[in-house]
Design an enzyme around this catalytic site. Sequence first.
Site, PDB file in Angstrom:
ATOM      1  N   LYS A 163       0.856  -1.198   0.000  1.00  0.00           N
ATOM      2  CA  LYS A 163       0.000   0.000   0.000  1.00  0.00           C
ATOM      3  C   LYS A 163       0.893   1.249   0.000  1.00  0.00           C
ATOM      4  CE  LYS A 163      -2.120  -2.369   3.229  1.00  0.00           C
ATOM      5  NZ  LYS A 163      -3.004  -2.945   4.241  1.00  0.00           N
ATOM      6  N   ASP A 199      -5.028  -7.833   9.583  1.00  0.00           N
ATOM      7  CA  ASP A 199      -6.429  -7.358   9.639  1.00  0.00           C
ATOM      8  C   ASP A 199      -7.437  -8.427   9.208  1.00  0.00           C
ATOM      9  OD1 ASP A 199      -5.500  -7.145   7.034  1.00  0.00           O
ATOM     10  OD2 ASP A 199      -6.293  -5.134   6.673  1.00  0.00           O
TER      11      ASP A 199
HETATM   12  C1  BGC Z   1      -1.387  -6.499   2.943  1.00  0.00           C
HETATM   13  C2  BGC Z   1      -2.178  -7.485   3.768  1.00  0.00           C
HETATM   14  C3  BGC Z   1      -3.462  -6.859   4.242  1.00  0.00           C
HETATM   15  C4  BGC Z   1      -4.240  -6.276   3.077  1.00  0.00           C
HETATM   16  C5  BGC Z   1      -5.544  -5.617   3.497  1.00  0.00           C
HETATM   17  C6  BGC Z   1      -2.253  -5.910   1.856  1.00  0.00           C
HETATM   18  O1  BGC Z   1      -1.549  -4.920   1.161  1.00  0.00           O
HETATM   19  O2  BGC Z   1      -0.253  -7.114   2.380  1.00  0.00           O
HETATM   20  O3  BGC Z   1      -1.397  -7.928   4.871  1.00  0.00           O
HETATM   21  O4  BGC Z   1      -4.245  -7.829   4.907  1.00  0.00           O
HETATM   22  O5  BGC Z   1      -3.438  -5.335   2.408  1.00  0.00           O
HETATM   23  O6  BGC Z   1      -5.328  -4.558   4.366  1.00  0.00           O
END
Ligand code: BGC
Length: 470
Positions: A163, A199
């Site tokens: 992200k 999460d």
């Molecule tokens: C992460 C995950 C996370 C998901 C939703 C992804 O970019 O790698 O660990 O659960 O985003 O937040």
Amino acid sequence: LLTDRSYTERCVKRFLEPFRLSQKTLQDISSRLTQDMIKGLGRHSHHKAPVKMLPTFVRATPDGTEKGDFLALDLGGTNFRVLHVRVNEDEKSVLKMDSEICAIPQEIMTGTGEQLFDHIAACLGTFLEKQGLKEQVLPLGFTFSFPCEQKEIDKSILIRWTKGFNCSGVEGRDVVQLLKEAVRRQGDYEIGTVAMVNDTVGTMMSCGYRDQSCEIGMIIGTGTNACYMEEMCNVKRVEGEGGRMCINTEWGGFGDDGSLRDIQTQFDLEVDRSSINPGVHIFEKMISGMYLGEIVRLLLVKMTEDKILFSGKVSEKLRTSGAFLTKFISEIEHGSFQRILSDLGLQWSTADLRAVHLICDTVSSRSAQLCAAALAAVANRIRTNRGLDHLDTTVGVDGTVFKKHPTAELRSMVHKLAPKCTLKFIVSEDGSGKGAAMVTAVAQRIAAQCGYCVLGQDTQHPSFLQLLCL
Ligand code: BGC
């Protein structure tokens, strides 16, 4: 005018063709994910697997007898939050006593790890002060929504940022340690035992208090991912054969080895190229909130340059990366959007309006269908693992993309792709915050059942490390 309108429509549809996936293609994608999941679970194949299938050390879902007060931190969605949560056995409820959102400025999201954790520890300190909790030492559930190699419930090594985050000096380090060091630097409060939670796991666990058949957690928000309860005998990386363990699939990484190249459009490739982590989380970049708006923006720019839309006039604003927010997609799908287009400096005709609507619909529908293909793979896996003709199970879901878009398409596609599974969806309210507390509470319950109740007091007690791996 009519010919004009249908001409525009024809051109737009042609442009959107690569975004339309047939059921056969989706079935195939679902099978590819199944293969990658097997690779991720393997003792030797997991190193190179794009879908990481991370053990979470959560071996038990709630049984309804958990109780107590907890702190929770939630990092990795839209906001960073600190929460005080009470798990109430009598009412079978998880109550959010209070919570606070702390903004994480852009420069901290891409600064040093020490700055990030100092910021987190300072926010926690301020919260405890306001709540009059500074003198207590409460157990803490830390929802950290990034791929982590979990060694124990309280030892979690960040594999890589996803992200918008990219803080230096954290990848390859134990996040619990970094948090504890930052709390120590604050110097005026203490925290009890820390349980690390993704999460998806938090979402599954918080829904699990209400519905004990909840065995899948799914997020379609800023990022996307899912976890589910896997048979221990298939989790080759962790010792022990009996029972189940929750696996964090990290399905966002599906396609990182090029396996989705056939369905990536030129717009997906461009979104990936201009992201802060090119080549990483390819599947997520076709599905989640961090990227959908940008896909639509690139489509609008290209179609305008090709003189299909807006009389061929691209505004400066539309050329700006990030200018088309993902939330515009659902606003447009719900009908009122002249204001969005004029804020983007565009002048439109009726044909343009219809085209923009169709573009948004197509991009969000592809996202729903891809999620359905992935969820079908998970559900089918649980069913075949257990040798069942039919599986009835519950999925705890969270994330703005899921909550803001019609879900009928996702549900009906999962049904088509996994006809022998009946899935019930529970939308989690505040799953990642409450769920982190729930994981900590289950740990405490199991410890108590074993005759050790150590949470929040003796953080070094070896029994804690095994709490969730009995
Ligand atoms: C992460 C995950 C996370 C998901 C939703 C992804 O970019 O790698 O660990 O659960 O985003 O937040």
